[in-house]
Design an enzyme around this catalytic site. Structure first.
Site, PDB file in Angstrom:
ATOM      1  N   ARG A 110      19.942  22.449  18.132  1.00  0.00           N
ATOM      2  CA  ARG A 110      18.704  21.658  18.454  1.00  0.00           C
ATOM      3  C   ARG A 110      18.032  21.789  17.016  1.00  0.00           C
ATOM      4  O   ARG A 110      16.767  21.725  17.017  1.00  0.00           O
ATOM      5  CB  ARG A 110      18.066  22.171  19.409  1.00  0.00           C
ATOM      6  CG  ARG A 110      18.704  22.049  20.779  1.00  0.00           C
ATOM      7  CD  ARG A 110      18.088  22.497  21.954  1.00  0.00           C
ATOM      8  NE  ARG A 110      18.791  22.108  23.127  1.00  0.00           N
ATOM      9  CZ  ARG A 110      19.678  22.874  23.597  1.00  0.00           C
ATOM     10  NH1 ARG A 110      19.836  24.224  23.036  1.00  0.00           N
ATOM     11  NH2 ARG A 110      20.166  22.754  24.664  1.00  0.00           N
ATOM     12  N   LYS A 132      14.851  10.290   7.132  1.00  0.00           N
ATOM     13  CA  LYS A 132      15.586   9.383   8.168  1.00  0.00           C
ATOM     14  C   LYS A 132      17.144   9.785   8.097  1.00  0.00           C
ATOM     15  O   LYS A 132      17.368   9.842   6.960  1.00  0.00           O
ATOM     16  CB  LYS A 132      15.428   7.823   7.906  1.00  0.00           C
ATOM     17  CG  LYS A 132      14.169   7.475   8.407  1.00  0.00           C
ATOM     18  CD  LYS A 132      14.381   5.891   8.641  1.00  0.00           C
ATOM     19  CE  LYS A 132      14.355   5.086   7.500  1.00  0.00           C
ATOM     20  NZ  LYS A 132      14.261   3.476   7.619  1.00  0.00           N
ATOM     21  N   GLU A 174      17.452  -0.705  -5.728  1.00  0.00           N
ATOM     22  CA  GLU A 174      16.452  -0.152  -4.824  1.00  0.00           C
ATOM     23  C   GLU A 174      15.198   0.350  -5.841  1.00  0.00           C
ATOM     24  O   GLU A 174      14.031   0.211  -5.437  1.00  0.00           O
ATOM     25  CB  GLU A 174      17.014   1.140  -4.070  1.00  0.00           C
ATOM     26  CG  GLU A 174      17.999   0.773  -3.036  1.00  0.00           C
ATOM     27  CD  GLU A 174      17.320   0.180  -1.576  1.00  0.00           C
ATOM     28  OE1 GLU A 174      15.870  -0.076  -1.829  1.00  0.00           O
ATOM     29  OE2 GLU A 174      18.015  -0.439  -0.788  1.00  0.00           O
ATOM     30  N   GLU A 212       7.669   4.888  10.715  1.00  0.00           N
ATOM     31  CA  GLU A 212       7.941   3.533  10.688  1.00  0.00           C
ATOM     32  C   GLU A 212       7.242   2.612  11.632  1.00  0.00           C
ATOM     33  O   GLU A 212       7.808   1.936  12.382  1.00  0.00           O
ATOM     34  CB  GLU A 212       9.493   3.082  10.744  1.00  0.00           C
ATOM     35  CG  GLU A 212       9.710   1.992   9.857  1.00  0.00           C
ATOM     36  CD  GLU A 212      11.097   1.880   9.394  1.00  0.00           C
ATOM     37  OE1 GLU A 212      11.842   0.834   8.730  1.00  0.00           O
ATOM     38  OE2 GLU A 212      11.969   2.923   9.612  1.00  0.00           O
ATOM     39  N   ASN A 220      11.036  -2.063   2.665  1.00  0.00           N
ATOM     40  CA  ASN A 220      12.210  -2.977   3.066  1.00  0.00           C
ATOM     41  C   ASN A 220      11.803  -4.013   2.226  1.00  0.00           C
ATOM     42  O   ASN A 220      12.457  -5.188   2.316  1.00  0.00           O
ATOM     43  CB  ASN A 220      12.147  -3.206   4.469  1.00  0.00           C
ATOM     44  CG  ASN A 220      12.594  -2.074   5.226  1.00  0.00           C
ATOM     45  OD1 ASN A 220      13.545  -1.395   4.748  1.00  0.00           O
ATOM     46  ND2 ASN A 220      12.056  -1.999   6.391  1.00  0.00           N
ATOM     47  N   HIS A 223      14.622  -6.550   1.564  1.00  0.00           N
ATOM     48  CA  HIS A 223      15.692  -6.344   2.288  1.00  0.00           C
ATOM     49  C   HIS A 223      15.927  -7.409   3.418  1.00  0.00           C
ATOM     50  O   HIS A 223      17.408  -7.473   4.007  1.00  0.00           O
ATOM     51  CB  HIS A 223      15.462  -5.092   3.100  1.00  0.00           C
ATOM     52  CG  HIS A 223      15.387  -3.866   2.208  1.00  0.00           C
ATOM     53  ND1 HIS A 223      15.039  -3.566   0.970  1.00  0.00           N
ATOM     54  CD2 HIS A 223      16.620  -2.798   2.268  1.00  0.00           C
ATOM     55  CE1 HIS A 223      15.480  -2.513   0.297  1.00  0.00           C
ATOM     56  NE2 HIS A 223      16.495  -1.884   1.124  1.00  0.00           N
ATOM     57  N   HIS A 227      20.017  -8.175   3.882  1.00  0.00           N
ATOM     58  CA  HIS A 227      20.664  -7.718   5.282  1.00  0.00           C
ATOM     59  C   HIS A 227      21.486  -9.028   5.601  1.00  0.00           C
ATOM     60  O   HIS A 227      22.312  -8.890   6.071  1.00  0.00           O
ATOM     61  CB  HIS A 227      19.746  -7.193   6.244  1.00  0.00           C
ATOM     62  CG  HIS A 227      19.316  -5.951   5.950  1.00  0.00           C
ATOM     63  ND1 HIS A 227      18.048  -5.351   6.380  1.00  0.00           N
ATOM     64  CD2 HIS A 227      19.705  -4.921   5.503  1.00  0.00           C
ATOM     65  CE1 HIS A 227      17.984  -3.988   5.916  1.00  0.00           C
ATOM     66  NE2 HIS A 227      18.994  -3.573   5.528  1.00  0.00           N
ATOM     67  N   HIS A 239      24.650  -2.739  -1.805  1.00  0.00           N
ATOM     68  CA  HIS A 239      23.690  -2.932  -1.150  1.00  0.00           C
ATOM     69  C   HIS A 239      22.301  -3.471  -2.162  1.00  0.00           C
ATOM     70  O   HIS A 239      21.443  -4.216  -1.855  1.00  0.00           O
ATOM     71  CB  HIS A 239      23.230  -1.749  -0.089  1.00  0.00           C
ATOM     72  CG  HIS A 239      21.768  -1.908   0.257  1.00  0.00           C
ATOM     73  ND1 HIS A 239      21.562  -2.982   1.500  1.00  0.00           N
ATOM     74  CD2 HIS A 239      20.676  -1.192   0.210  1.00  0.00           C
ATOM     75  CE1 HIS A 239      20.398  -2.607   1.789  1.00  0.00           C
ATOM     76  NE2 HIS A 239      19.784  -1.635   0.977  1.00  0.00           N
TER      77      HIS A 239
HETATM   78  N1  LIG Z   1      17.864   7.894   5.175  1.00  0.00           N
HETATM   79  C1  LIG Z   1      17.358   6.744   4.301  1.00  0.00           C
HETATM   80  O1  LIG Z   1      16.326   6.748   4.387  1.00  0.00           O
HETATM   81  C2  LIG Z   1      18.386   5.865   3.822  1.00  0.00           C
HETATM   82  C3  LIG Z   1      17.900   4.986   2.672  1.00  0.00           C
HETATM   83  C4  LIG Z   1      18.656   4.326   1.810  1.00  0.00           C
HETATM   84  C5  LIG Z   1      20.214   4.214   2.252  1.00  0.00           C
HETATM   85  N2  LIG Z   1      20.722   5.219   3.082  1.00  0.00           N
HETATM   86  C6  LIG Z   1      21.764   5.263   3.254  1.00  0.00           C
HETATM   87  O2  LIG Z   1      22.868   5.721   2.093  1.00  0.00           O
HETATM   88  C7  LIG Z   1      23.913   5.379   1.907  1.00  0.00           C
HETATM   89  C8  LIG Z   1      24.403   4.825   0.686  1.00  0.00           C
HETATM   90  O3  LIG Z   1      24.218   5.808  -0.342  1.00  0.00           O
HETATM   91  P1  LIG Z   1      24.749   5.746  -1.720  1.00  0.00           P
HETATM   92  O4  LIG Z   1      24.549   4.535  -2.201  1.00  0.00           O
HETATM   93  O5  LIG Z   1      24.207   6.857  -2.453  1.00  0.00           O
HETATM   94  O6  LIG Z   1      26.235   5.842  -1.675  1.00  0.00           O
HETATM   95  P2  LIG Z   1      27.246   6.995  -1.097  1.00  0.00           P
HETATM   96  O7  LIG Z   1      26.682   8.103  -0.828  1.00  0.00           O
HETATM   97  O8  LIG Z   1      28.054   6.334  -0.297  1.00  0.00           O
HETATM   98  O9  LIG Z   1      27.994   7.161  -2.730  1.00  0.00           O
HETATM   99  C9  LIG Z   1      28.508   6.283  -3.310  1.00  0.00           C
HETATM  100  C10 LIG Z   1      29.927   7.030  -3.797  1.00  0.00           C
HETATM  101  O10 LIG Z   1      29.401   7.739  -5.095  1.00  0.00           O
HETATM  102  C11 LIG Z   1      30.167   8.931  -5.092  1.00  0.00           C
HETATM  103  N3  LIG Z   1      29.219   9.906  -5.595  1.00  0.00           N
HETATM  104  C12 LIG Z   1      28.109  10.723  -5.462  1.00  0.00           C
HETATM  105  N4  LIG Z   1      27.582  11.063  -6.250  1.00  0.00           N
HETATM  106  C13 LIG Z   1      28.395  11.105  -7.357  1.00  0.00           C
HETATM  107  C14 LIG Z   1      28.053  11.760  -8.574  1.00  0.00           C
HETATM  108  N5  LIG Z   1      27.173  12.340  -9.032  1.00  0.00           N
HETATM  109  N6  LIG Z   1      29.211  11.478  -9.380  1.00  0.00           N
HETATM  110  C15 LIG Z   1      30.370  10.540  -8.948  1.00  0.00           C
HETATM  111  N7  LIG Z   1      30.647  10.183  -7.885  1.00  0.00           N
HETATM  112  C16 LIG Z   1      29.509  10.277  -6.840  1.00  0.00           C
HETATM  113  C17 LIG Z   1      30.463   9.070  -3.578  1.00  0.00           C
HETATM  114  O11 LIG Z   1      31.363  10.148  -3.279  1.00  0.00           O
HETATM  115  C18 LIG Z   1      30.757   7.936  -3.140  1.00  0.00           C
HETATM  116  O12 LIG Z   1      32.004   7.305  -3.317  1.00  0.00           O
HETATM  117  C19 LIG Z   1      24.206   4.192   3.066  1.00  0.00           C
HETATM  118  O13 LIG Z   1      24.861   4.817   4.128  1.00  0.00           O
HETATM  119  C20 LIG Z   1      22.674   4.043   3.660  1.00  0.00           C
HETATM  120  O14 LIG Z   1      22.650   3.529   4.928  1.00  0.00           O
HETATM  121  C21 LIG Z   1      19.782   5.920   3.795  1.00  0.00           C
END
Ligand SMILES: NC(=O)c1ccc[n+]([C@@H]2O[C@H](COP(=O)([O-])OP(=O)(O)OC[C@H]3O[C@@H](n4cnc5c(N)ncnc54)[C@H](O)[C@@H]3O)[C@@H](O)[C@H]2O)c1
Length: 333
Positions: A110, A132, A174, A212, A220, A223, A227, A239
């Site tokens: 929990r 989030k 972003e 939110e 957003n 976005h 999307h 993205h």
């Molecule tokens: N919670 C939130 O507020 C929020 C906001 C925006 C996005 N997200 C989520 O984030 C995700 C996307 O995140 P992302 O763009 O970081 O992609 P990701 O976490 O998928 O990472 C992208 C790739 O880079 C690799 N990687 C990570 N760090 C590395 C490093 N230092 N050196 C080499 N490789 C590395 C990972 O293994 C992966 O293959 C999505 O699922 C999205 O929905 C969440």
């Protein structure tokens, strides 16, 4: 090291930004922690030392791994290792890892404290900040999740050196949006200050609207079109690249609604091009198809709602007339 606070009363937490921030892990862990479960991906190659007994738990790579199955497996592994409420989860990775680790931490027993060591630019400026968490369902992205604030976030700019260029560009999309969320000429700043400026903006927005209910929707910016492009499927865009096109579109739309002048539109195009990001739609996406998707956007509480720049800054604008949307789409073709 630059320190930014996410101000949420007794749940406030520090975000440390800079080269080598990961080495600060032991100093930001909650006090009296016995053990640490480190959640990461094998390909990331970033090691951390929490200074207490710890174990590394790997999850897979790619959006398909961001699932309830992964969370269940992780929680089972936590249980077999004997993780308790006196312990802590540390997510070391990009947004995928921080979303999954944060979600598992919010559910296991929990709720356990979680610290994020963000390793992608996107996680630094967005995913790791704000609490989030979540995973995807077959029916759509991020449909299941929680709000679970971390105890601390470390944004280590040094580890961005190993990030594949495409992932870096995704993060830059972003980052570009923060130029209009109060960031100003972010591209004039060194990387660590630029990241810290984005974190400061996100922290302030999250603090004003944690769940939110309204204002957080400005995050957003760009976005809605992004999307709609992504729902279209197989476009070879990260993205953040789709967000960049969305920013230019949002500027063109705001201009047509008389909210911003031509110079402001040109500034959007300059920033997006300056980060080497696309500003035009991929071929094959028709206006009717996109407009239909705009109406279905998760953030659209009313038909044809957009987040747009204007005299009072970026805000949610409802009931946007369709002819203006069609003209703005033409301007990004
Ligand atoms: N919670 C939130 O507020 C929020 C906001 C925006 C996005 N997200 C989520 O984030 C995700 C996307 O995140 P992302 O763009 O970081 O992609 P990701 O976490 O998928 O990472 C992208 C790739 O880079 C690799 N990687 C990570 N760090 C590395 C490093 N230092 N050196 C080499 N490789 C590395 C990972 O293994 C992966 O293959 C999505 O699922 C999205 O929905 C969440």
């Amino acid at each position: 090291m630059i320190e930014v606070t996410v101000p949420l009363g007794d749940r406030s937490y520090p975000v440390l930004v800079g080269d080598g921030a990961r080495h600060e892990l032991s100093s930001v862990l909650p006090t009296d922690i016995r053990r640490v479960a480190i959640v990461t991906q094998p390909g990331i190659g970033v090691t951390v030392d929490p200074g207490v007994t710890h174990e590394v738990f790997h999850i897979g790579d790619g959006e398909a791994q961001k699932s309830l199955t992964t969370v269940e497996t992780l929680c089972s592994e936590f249980a077999r290792w004997g993780l308790t409420r006196a312990d802590c989860v540390v997510g070391v990775g990009g947004g995928l890892v921080t979303d999954v680790a944060g979600f598992a931490a919010s559910l296991y027993h929990r709720g356990l404290p979680v610290v994020h060591v963000a390793t992608t630019l996107l996680a630094h400026i967005d995913a790791a900040i704000g609490g989030k968490t979540g995973v995807n369902l077959a029916e759509g992205k991020n449909l299941v999740g929680t709000y679970w604030q971390p105890s601390a976030v470390l944004c280590d700019t040094e580890v961005l050196a190993t990030l594949p260029p495409r992932e870096l560009r995704g993060g830059l999309g972003e980052l570009a949006k923060y130029h209009w969320l109060g960031g100003g000429r972010l591209d004039d700043l060194p990387l660590d200050e630029r990241v810290a400026a984005c974190v400061r903006i996100k922290a302030e927005v999250v603090a004003s609207d944690e769940r939110e209910g309204g204002r957080r929707a400005i995050l957003n910016y760009g976005h809605t079109l992004a999307h709609a492009i992504e729902t279209g499927g197989a476009y070879d865009l990260r993205h953040g690249e789709a967000v960049a096109i969305g920013l230019v579109f949002a500027a063109e739309l705001a201009h047509r609604l008389g909210r911003i002048d031509a110079d402001a539109v040109a500034e959007h195009r300059r920033v997006v091009a300056g980060y080497d990001l696309p500003g035009t739609l991929p071929a094959g996406l028709g206006d009717d198809e996109l407009i239909e998707r705009f109406g279905r956007d998760k953030k659209a509480t009313r038909q044809l709602t957009f987040v747009l720049d204007g005299p009072a800054g970026v805000e949610v604008v409802t009931d946007v007339p369709e002819p203006a949307i069609r003209e703005a789409l033409a301007a990004v073709r």
